[in-house]
Design an enzyme around this catalytic site. Structure first.
Site, PDB file in Angstrom:
ATOM      1  N   TYR A  83      72.743 -37.207 148.829  1.00 54.27           N
ATOM      2  CA  TYR A  83      73.174 -36.248 147.802  1.00 54.27           C
ATOM      3  C   TYR A  83      74.696 -36.256 147.650  1.00 54.27           C
ATOM      4  CZ  TYR A  83      74.153 -31.815 145.475  1.00 54.27           C
ATOM      5  OH  TYR A  83      74.623 -30.853 144.602  1.00 54.27           O
TER       6      TYR A  83
ATOM      7  N   SER B  19      79.796 -31.273 142.830  1.00 53.29           N
ATOM      8  CA  SER B  19      79.399 -30.397 143.939  1.00 53.29           C
ATOM      9  C   SER B  19      80.521 -30.378 144.958  1.00 53.29           C
ATOM     10  CB  SER B  19      78.117 -30.902 144.617  1.00 53.29           C
ATOM     11  OG  SER B  19      77.877 -30.185 145.810  1.00 53.29           O
TER      12      SER B  19
END
Length: 257
Positions: A159, A146
């Site tokens: 995250y 990501s």
């Protein structure tokens, strides 16, 4: 798709974790369109219809396997089902993941377990389970990381940390695994991408991110899942055999390392 791409992965067996929807489903569609035999992974029984619908849209052979990769046993279950069907693994795409978006002070140990057990441990265990079944000399491991691993927005402590873990896995495995297993190991990092999962981040998180999205150099928009899938497929092609240890950020230039 060009004539050179069609059938370019014919007969290759590809596992894409977390692939009943979103980016994972787009990766399944792209690899399958190039001839790969694809394994759709969904975590819970109520996603089965979604996975079956995806199969019905594909041309090359595909199966759907229920396996919760946030559990200790789920990754092995996914690999076992794949090998029972096709006897090998040529492509492993570690796509399963989820996010919790909260102020740091509000993030809990339950959030930690939810996110880290899937994004971090799930990737770790699935890759371990797949190794002995990889086709030596031409297999591919692609980790979906990501943009948050290197340029996280507020609210993504756990995250971003979990994706940073997978970013580091990629760097380590790209040096350690190819000499033993004849594979390549690369990462693809999407920026904000138009998926149901991203929409679930909530209105507040979108307010935080919208000004950033508006500054994307290649266009003031979110990415399409198919654009992420194309980057993954490139890394799986035979002619990408010399690309190893690469972190491909697919975000329209929003983040430049």
């Amino acid at each position: 798709m060009s004539a050179t791409q069609e059938g370019s992965l014919a007969g290759k067996v590809a596992i894409v974790s977390g692939s009943n929807a979103g980016i994972g489903a787009a990766i399944i569609a792209e690899l399958n369109s190039r001839g790969a035999y694809t394994v759709i992974n969904y975590p819970f029984p109520h996603f089965r219809d979604e996975a079956e619908k995806l199969i019905s849209s594909l041309k090359a052979p595909a199966i759907a396997v229920e396996a919760d990769l946030s559990t200790v046993s789920g990754p092995q279950k996914l690999v076992d089902a794949t090998v029972a069907k096709w006897g090998k693994i040529d492509i492993l795409v570690n796509s399963a993941g989820l996010a919790v978006n909260k102020p740091f002070e509000e993030q809990t140990l339950d959030d930690w377990d939810l996110v880290v057990n899937l994004n971090g441990r799930g990737t770790f265990l699935l890759t371990q389970a797949a190794l002995k079944h990889l086709t030596k000399g031409g297999s591919r491991i692609v980790n979906i990381v990501s943009i948050s691993s290197r340029g996280p927005p507020p609210g993504q402590t756990i995250y971003a940390g979990s994706k940073g873990m997978v970013d580091s896995f990629t760097r380590c495995w790209a040096k350690e695994l190819p000499p033993k297993y004849g594979c390549t190991v690369n990462a693809v990092s999407p920026g904000p991408t138009k998926t149901a999962g991203f929409a679930d981040a909530g209105e507040e998180q979108m307010k935080i991110l919208q000004p950033t999205i508006d500054q994307t150099p290649a266009g003031a928009r979110m990415g399409e899942p198919s654009e992420i899938a194309y980057a993954v497929a490139f890394l799986c092609e035979e002619r990408a055999r010399w690309v190893n240890g690469e972190h491909m950020v697919v975000c329209g230039g929003l983040f430049v390392d």
